[in-house]
Design an enzyme around this catalytic site. Structure first.
Site, PDB file in Angstrom:
ATOM      1  N   GLY A   1     -70.449 -56.981-109.069  1.00 15.35           N
ATOM      2  CA  GLY A   1     -69.817 -57.952-108.184  1.00 15.35           C
ATOM      3  C   GLY A   1     -68.333 -58.129-108.441  1.00 15.35           C
ATOM      4  N   CYS A   2     -67.822 -57.510-109.481  1.00 10.88           N
ATOM      5  CA  CYS A   2     -66.390 -57.571-109.774  1.00 10.88           C
ATOM      6  C   CYS A   2     -65.709 -56.355-109.157  1.00 10.88           C
ATOM      7  CB  CYS A   2     -66.138 -57.572-111.277  1.00 10.88           C
ATOM      8  SG  CYS A   2     -66.468 -59.135-112.086  1.00 10.88           S
ATOM      9  N   GLN A   3     -64.575 -56.600-108.531  1.00 13.42           N
ATOM     10  CA  GLN A   3     -63.791 -55.501-107.978  1.00 13.42           C
ATOM     11  C   GLN A   3     -63.226 -54.646-109.110  1.00 13.42           C
ATOM     12  OE1 GLN A   3     -60.371 -56.790-105.764  1.00 13.42           O
ATOM     13  NE2 GLN A   3     -59.877 -54.750-105.048  1.00 13.42           N
TER      14      GLN A   3
END
Length: 148
Positions: free
Chosen positions: A51-53
């Protein structure tokens, strides 16, 4: 120090910058430079926060019934954000982490000054840290159950 006390310290630090978000970002970057880094052996795909870019690796371990986190990121702002999170909850019990509200995030205005992808990344960090705490709590419950 209790989680709420650490959160209050962070709020006071960020209040020193007033409305100067450039200064606040610089402070975040500086915090990231002092992040307790994850050991290279834990910098693996299974420890990447989904979910982290940016890439954020998170490792947790139980020491004396307290959860200790280490991390790293390939982005300087994200590294500062994970450093803030670790500062708040590392070294606390599973229950303390599970029950943490992270009120400092709203008090310092962090969410509203992050891009949507970084906001999602922050929420993913929180989720993973709480999931780790739940896992350690379940392990502790099972261990205690077997012993009794």
């Amino acid at each position: 120090m209790r989680i709420a006390e650490i959160e209050n310290e962070i709020v006071e630090e960020f209040e020193l910058f007033g409305d100067d978000w450039e200064g606040k970002y610089e402070h975040l970057i500086d915090l990231g430079k002092h992040l307790p880094l994850i050991d290279k052996q834990y910098k693996t795909d299974d420890r990447l926060i989904k979910g982290c870019q940016s890439k954020v690796w998170l490792h947790s371990e139980l020491k004396d019934e307290k959860i200790v986190f280490t991390a790293d990121s390939d982005a300087i702002i994200t590294k500062g954000i994970v450093a803030l999170m670790i500062r708040v909850i590392s070294g606390h019990t599973a229950d303390e982490i599970i029950n943490a509200q992270f009120e400092f995030i709203n008090k310092i205005g962090l969410i509203e000054h992050l891009s949507p992808t970084r906001s999602n990344g922050l929420l993913s960090m929180i989720k993973q840290m709480k999931l780790d705490a739940i896992a350690y709590k379940n392990i502790s419950i099972k261990t205690n159950y077997k012993l009794n």
